[in-house]
Scaffold this motif. Structure first.
Motif, mmCIF file in Angstrom:
data_model
loop_
_atom_site.group_PDB
_atom_site.id
_atom_site.type_symbol
_atom_site.label_atom_id
_atom_site.label_comp_id
_atom_site.label_asym_id
_atom_site.label_seq_id
_atom_site.Cartn_x
_atom_site.Cartn_y
_atom_site.Cartn_z
ATOM 1 N N ALA A 1 -8.333 2.081 2.933
ATOM 2 C CA ALA A 1 -7.485 2.519 4.044
ATOM 3 C C ALA A 1 -8.277 3.342 5.052
ATOM 4 O O ALA A 1 -9.399 3.774 4.793
ATOM 5 N N CYS A 2 -7.637 3.604 6.182
ATOM 6 C CA CYS A 2 -8.212 4.469 7.213
ATOM 7 C C CYS A 2 -8.383 5.864 6.609
ATOM 8 O O CYS A 2 -7.486 6.368 5.938
ATOM 9 N N LEU B 1 -7.183 10.899 4.411
ATOM 10 C CA LEU B 1 -6.722 10.052 3.317
ATOM 11 C C LEU B 1 -6.746 10.813 1.999
ATOM 12 O O LEU B 1 -7.730 11.453 1.648
ATOM 13 N N TRP C 1 0.870 -1.184 0.000
ATOM 14 C CA TRP C 1 0.000 0.000 0.000
ATOM 15 C C TRP C 1 0.898 1.222 0.000
ATOM 16 O O TRP C 1 1.865 1.300 0.745
ATOM 17 N N CYS D 1 -5.099 -0.667 9.506
ATOM 18 C CA CYS D 1 -6.035 -0.447 8.398
ATOM 19 C C CYS D 1 -6.199 -1.737 7.606
ATOM 20 O O CYS D 1 -7.246 -1.999 7.050
ATOM 21 N N SER D 2 -5.134 -2.547 7.550
ATOM 22 C CA SER D 2 -5.183 -3.858 6.902
ATOM 23 C C SER D 2 -4.393 -4.847 7.750
ATOM 24 O O SER D 2 -3.266 -4.558 8.163
ATOM 25 N N SER E 1 -0.727 -5.782 6.542
ATOM 26 C CA SER E 1 0.440 -4.918 6.726
ATOM 27 C C SER E 1 1.329 -5.448 7.845
ATOM 28 O O SER E 1 0.868 -5.731 8.939
#
Length: 159
Positions: free
Chosen positions: A66-67, A58, A45, A101-102, A105
């Protein structure tokens, strides 16, 4: 292709976009796209967060959703903003207050974009592998940040 060669290519392409008369959003979109294209395996990302008051909002990115808002001092991005320095995180699970966020990651680098000494945004890059980023990444990405910061400043609304 070795990392240094790819970063030279990245900086060259960012310089082209940064010298363009396009709208700042277009510049950021193309910068995120070229970063993801040149480092497809390393960058899970890659994107930008824009300072708006006490939050990072963002901006253009490449990758999974994403956040959308990150508060000053929270997570890796908020901490990099607060400390006004690049953060290289080898294992995000070990970073106090990491915002996931994921779940994919595993490591991250966040580079503040400064304009006239004020943080106006950030480059945020995540990897699915541990310890992906190092000092070489920091140096090249900080150089990229210097070229991108004037465009981010047109969008930011710092306190």
């Amino acid at each position: 292709m070795e990392k240094q060669t790819r970063y030279s290519e990245l900086l060259s392409q960012i310089e082209v976009f940064a010298n363009d008369a396009d709208h700042p959003i277009s510049v950021l979109c193309n910068c995120a796209a070229v970063m993801k294209t040149i480092f497809p395996e390393e960058y899970f990302w890659v994107g930008f967060y824009i300072v708006e008051g006490g939050e990072l909002i963002l901006g253009p990115f490449q990758g999974t959703p994403a956040c959308t808002c990150i508060k000053f001092g929270r997570g890796v991005c908020g901490t990099a903003w607060k400390e006004q320095c690049t953060l290289v995180v080898e294992d995000v699970e070990k970073f106090p207050g990491h915002i996931a966020c994921s779940s994919l990651s595993r490591s991250e680098i966040v580079v503040p974009l400064k304009h006239d000494g004020v943080v106006v945004g950030e480059i945020d890059i995540d990897s699915t592998q541990l310890s992906t980023f190092d000092n070489e990444d920091r140096i090249y990405l900080e150089h990229a940040a210097e070229m991108i910061a004037p465009y981010m400043a047109k969008l930011a609304k710092p306190l």
